[in-house]
Design an enzyme around this catalytic site. Structure first.
Site, mmCIF file in Angstrom:
data_model
loop_
_atom_site.group_PDB
_atom_site.id
_atom_site.type_symbol
_atom_site.label_atom_id
_atom_site.label_comp_id
_atom_site.label_asym_id
_atom_site.label_seq_id
_atom_site.Cartn_x
_atom_site.Cartn_y
_atom_site.Cartn_z
ATOM 1 N N HIS A 429 0.814 -1.209 0.000
ATOM 2 C CA HIS A 429 0.000 0.000 0.000
ATOM 3 C C HIS A 429 0.854 1.268 0.000
ATOM 4 C CE1 HIS A 429 -1.998 3.344 2.132
ATOM 5 N NE2 HIS A 429 -2.947 3.058 1.270
ATOM 6 N N ARG A 519 30.235 -4.588 -16.003
ATOM 7 C CA ARG A 519 31.205 -5.248 -15.120
ATOM 8 C C ARG A 519 30.531 -6.351 -14.312
ATOM 9 N NH1 ARG A 519 31.441 0.256 -14.044
ATOM 10 N NH2 ARG A 519 33.243 1.392 -14.869
ATOM 11 N N ARG A 586 32.284 -7.644 -19.615
ATOM 12 C CA ARG A 586 33.665 -8.035 -19.300
ATOM 13 C C ARG A 586 33.659 -9.193 -18.309
ATOM 14 N NH1 ARG A 586 37.178 -3.519 -16.486
ATOM 15 N NH2 ARG A 586 36.063 -4.303 -14.655
ATOM 16 N N GLU A 688 44.531 -2.580 -22.903
ATOM 17 C CA GLU A 688 44.977 -1.833 -21.728
ATOM 18 C C GLU A 688 46.432 -2.121 -21.360
ATOM 19 O OE1 GLU A 688 42.276 -3.037 -18.634
ATOM 20 O OE2 GLU A 688 42.425 -5.137 -19.181
ATOM 21 N N SER A 710 41.576 3.081 -20.485
ATOM 22 C CA SER A 710 42.567 4.154 -20.337
ATOM 23 C C SER A 710 43.212 4.159 -18.951
ATOM 24 C CB SER A 710 41.917 5.511 -20.629
ATOM 25 O OG SER A 710 40.790 5.721 -19.805
ATOM 26 N N CYS A 759 36.479 2.820 -22.740
ATOM 27 C CA CYS A 759 35.533 2.730 -21.619
ATOM 28 C C CYS A 759 36.100 3.382 -20.361
ATOM 29 C CB CYS A 759 35.139 1.279 -21.360
ATOM 30 S SG CYS A 759 36.529 0.162 -21.080
#
Length: 804
Positions: A429, A519, A586, A688, A710, A759
């Site tokens: 409710h 992720r 990933r 990376e 990065s 990313c």
């Protein structure tokens, strides 16, 4: 044909003025969907004409005007006093003999169909009920387990009186209905024996965000009143409609509720409270609480019902019409039944392209947490109310804190800055009313009234996903408004980074081209909580940890099933928010020190001096110390794509040091049923490590795309530990050497016809990096959600500049 009685097969949605919303909808389903395998119990309506007949025969209209004319519904004490007098007027009415005879004759017909021992549900059905603007949910009374002629007539009259409950009077006032022109019809239908089974509510959209691609189901043991009243925390499930309609049959997401009680029938008469006269609540046992109360097969049947009901009502309306439904599972015949369907009246009524996102500007101590209702933020002084008698003490702008709420509380709820309850789920409710009023609410905190002090300043945040947080103090927040209709779409794909499935549906309206980085770590850390190797080898952990592992996976077939389904459903929820746009997932990228903090993790992880460049990423996946854990990850991703149907998922391998390592991982994935190229499966790799760029031609033979990370690329190019505070001055993604590495990566992708993306946060933090990437022709830029709208505008401006 009777003036006072209409059977379900004689009524439809156009008959609301004569039979009320609930009867009209039950008739609509019974007539049109029974042949489409949607089960609806049979029954009949006692009509609006009957209501008027009863009041006419007893000269009740004059008495009601005398009581209610001049009422000020916002004056709680006046409302309570006059409401009681209005109900007394109806209580004093005598049912005409011919009406009683008609009702009892139809009761006999129901007994002929279902047997002499059939029990009935007697439910109010108002003529203004279930309109697009107002649901009237919970405003009038329902009586269950009615199994005698006298009890039926008594329940009928009590339903009529409930047209003048305090909550119903105020609700009519709020929604601009004339008190005297809303007529109370009554449903008399076969009672589904959910007291021996289960029941709940479901919606053909997500109630908090308006995301329309899902069916949302709440379920509890026993009768459904506990779910509606917010007495318990129910199980909840989502099913993805687009993939269901393609033939996939799997739960998208599930959450185990506490289900503290279940409502059953009783033969003991409680003369003090007719509403619970034939029912009682009993505690559930530990086994019932630790397992889901309906099966996956049941969930699929309910999803099928919900989609068919929504499609039927949408076809009739000529536009998509999301629905709010109630269902029940009969514990005797084992069948699932639809017992109510009405238009959803909150999210579906929102119009326009203005996207509002609430952002907290700071955080403080979290006092407690619960289930977030809506996506807003509210703040004020807490006012704890333990009894309806104290409602008149509540001041507008305060935060209402209570164990639970009932419809009688609505006059003060609408003046609250926010609402907090100890009990209830997202369809109780308090949640329904808060949603209709646009007030942030957090339900099911368990301890809100204990940990929040009366008069304490608090902030109620529903803007951080499905879990709502109550913070100490008044915190600043901003509301970001964007007109999506005027938002340009750049050629460069703008994607979103996301790890928390609880936020997925609230972010689904962002104008992104997909998820560039989903992720796994958040799902494993927050939902699974255990190290995958500990779930596979519980014999290697201590007794206390073993017990905790058993507890986590109690609702599942085995610990491995718990890991696979929980991870799969978390990832699939993220993928569903952008379906059919791509979602790049990933595979796990915990460092050893992070893995060790998971339940049982310390038994399976080495201690490393520098985990950042240690046993992480691709190196783990085929190593004997983790290969079995990777197999579970692969099983989960196979379930996401092939069982749940999220074929928009692209898998990505992190921290892959060497080409041979990449080949080995891709071969292992194929052995686990994830073969690159089969059923459209693409496998990307994180770019990376400098070697990913130095050998990008060779890596391109193994992978379908590259996502530049990065953060790690800067760390490894500059030789700076990104966790080091003392070296923070040397960590800069804009360093010419880092930018040159990015340039070579993008050029290598273009040369090899591979997807190139990034990313990291650099493009949103540094406009010059975004400009550099656009100039190089990168395919996609993936950002955290709070940067998406700003970056879309920036990138569009840059692209326009380059075109000139």
């Amino acid at each position: 044909m009777s003036t006072y009685i209409k059977w379900f097969n004689e009524t439809g949605i156009d008959d609301v003025p004569e039979v009320g919303g609930k009867n009209a909808s039950l008739g609509e389903m019974y007539r049109n969907l029974t042949d489409n395998d949607v089960r609806v119990p049979n029954g009949f309506a006692v009509t609006a004409s009957a209501y008027r007949y009863v009041l006419d025969a007893n000269d009740a209209w004059t008495k009601l005007h005398a009581v209610l004319d001049g009422l000020s519904p916002d004056d709680v004490k006046d409302l309570q006093a006059r409401g009681a007098k209005a109900r007394a007027v109806i209580d004093d009415c005598v049912l005409p003999d011919d009406l009683k005879s008609e009702i009892l004759a139809q009761y006999t017909r129901l007994k002929e169909e279902y047997g002499d021992d059939v029990s009935l549900a007697v439910r109010s059905s108002a003529t203004a009920e279930d309109s697009p603007e107002a649901s009237f949910a919970g405003q009038n009374d329902t009586y269950l387990n009615i199994s005698s002629a006298d009890a039926l007539l008594d329940a009928y009259k009590r339903c009529l009186a409930s047209n003048f409950t305090d909550r119903s009077i105020h609700y009519k006032y709020d929604n601009h209905f004339d008190y005297y022109k809303v007529y109370l019809c009554v449903v008399v239908m076969k009672m589904v024996r959910s007291d021996k089974g289960s029941s709940g509510v479901m919606f053909s959209l997500d109630t908090e965000t308006g995301f329309r691609d899902v069916v949302f189901i709440n379920a509890a043991l026993g009768l459904g009143e506990n779910v509606v009243q917010g007495t318990i925390d129910p199980d909840s499930f989502y099913v993805h409609k687009p993939t269901f309609e393609k033939g996939y049959r799997a739960v998208l997401k599930r959450r185990l509720g506490k289900k503290e009680k279940k409502m059953i029938f009783t033969d003991t008469i409680n003369t003090d409270n007719i509403a619970v006269e034939y029912t009682r609540n009993i505690d559930t046992d530990s086994d019932e609480r630790s397992h889901f109360c309906i099966s996956d097969e049941d969930i699929m049947v309910l999803a099928d019902y919900a989609i068919k009901v929504e499609n039927h009502y949408s076809q009739r309306a000529g536009f998509q019409k999301p629905m709010d439904m109630e269902w029940a599972k009969d514990g005797i015949d084992g069948q699932l039944y639809m017992v109510q369907a009405r238009p959803e009246t909150v999210e579906s009524q929102k119009k326009g392209n203005i996207l509002k996102i609430y952002h907290l500007q700071s955080r403080s101590t979290v006092l407690t947490q619960g289930r977030a209702v809506g996506t807003r933020i509210g703040a004020g002084q807490a006012h704890i109310i333990n009894d309806v008698k104290h409602l008149s003490d509540f001041k507008p702008g305060e935060v209402l804190v209570a164990d639970t709420t009932t419809p009688d509380w609505e006059p003060v709820m609408k003046t609250a800055a926010a609402i907090v309850t100890n009990r209830g789920g997202r369809t109780c409710h308090a949640a329904i009313v808060s949603r209709e009023l646009g007030i942030p609410a957090i339900v099911g905190t368990d301890n809100g009234t204990d940990v929040i002090d009366n008069g304490q300043e608090i902030t109620v945040s529903c803007a951080e996903g499905e879990t709502g947080n109550i913070y100490a103090g008044i915190l600043d927040f901003v509301i970001q408004e964007t007109d999506l209709g005027n938002l340009a779409r750049p050629k460069t794909e703008i994607m979103m980074n996301l790890g928390n499935p609880d936020q997925a549906f609230s972010l689904a309206s962002l104008p992104v081209d997909g998820i560039g980085l989903a992720r796994m770590e958040f799902i494993i850390n927050e939902y699974i909580k255990a190290h995958p190797m500990a779930l596979i080898h519980p014999e290697k952990v201590d007794a206390e940890t073993h017990t905790a592992l058993d507890s986590l996976s109690a609702a599942y077939e085995n610990p491995g099933d718990f890991f696979v389904k929980t991870l799969a459903e978390g990832v699939a929820t993220i993928a569903a928010s952008v379906y059919p746009k791509p979602c790049v997932v990933r595979m796990s990228d915990f460092k050893t020190n992070e893995y060790a903090t998971l339940l049982g993790g310390k038994y399976f992880e080495p201690v490393e001096d520098n985990p950042m460049i240690g046993f992480r990423g691709a190196a783990r996946y085929t190593h004997p110390d983790y290969a079995e854990g990777f197999a579970l990850e692969c099983a989960a991703m196979k379930r996401v794509r092939e069982v749940i149907g999220m074929d928009n998922v692209i898998l990505m391998i992190p921290f892959c040091r060497r080409v041979a390592e990449g080949q080995k991982v891709v071969e292992a994935m194929a052995q686990h049923g994830l073969k690159r190229g089969e059923q459209g499966l693409k496998i990307y790799v994180m770019c990376e490590i400098p070697n990913n760029i130095a050998q990008i031609d060779e890596f391109s033979a193994v992978f379908d795309g590259f996502s530049i990370g990065s953060n790690d690329l800067t760390q490894l190019t500059l030789g700076v530990d990104r966790d080091s505070e003392i070296l923070a001055f040397d960590y800069d993604e804009r360093d010419p050497g880092v930018l040159r590495m990015i340039k070579w990566a993008i050029e290598g992708c273009q040369r090899n016809h591979r997807h190139s993306g990034i990313c990291g946060q650099a493009p949103s933090d540094y406009p010059e990096v975004a400009e550099y990437l656009v100039k190089l022709g990168i395919d996609s830029i993936s950002l955290n959600p709070d940067s998406v709208l700003k970056t879309i505008q920036n990138i569009d401006t840059l692209e326009s500049k380059f075109e000139r």
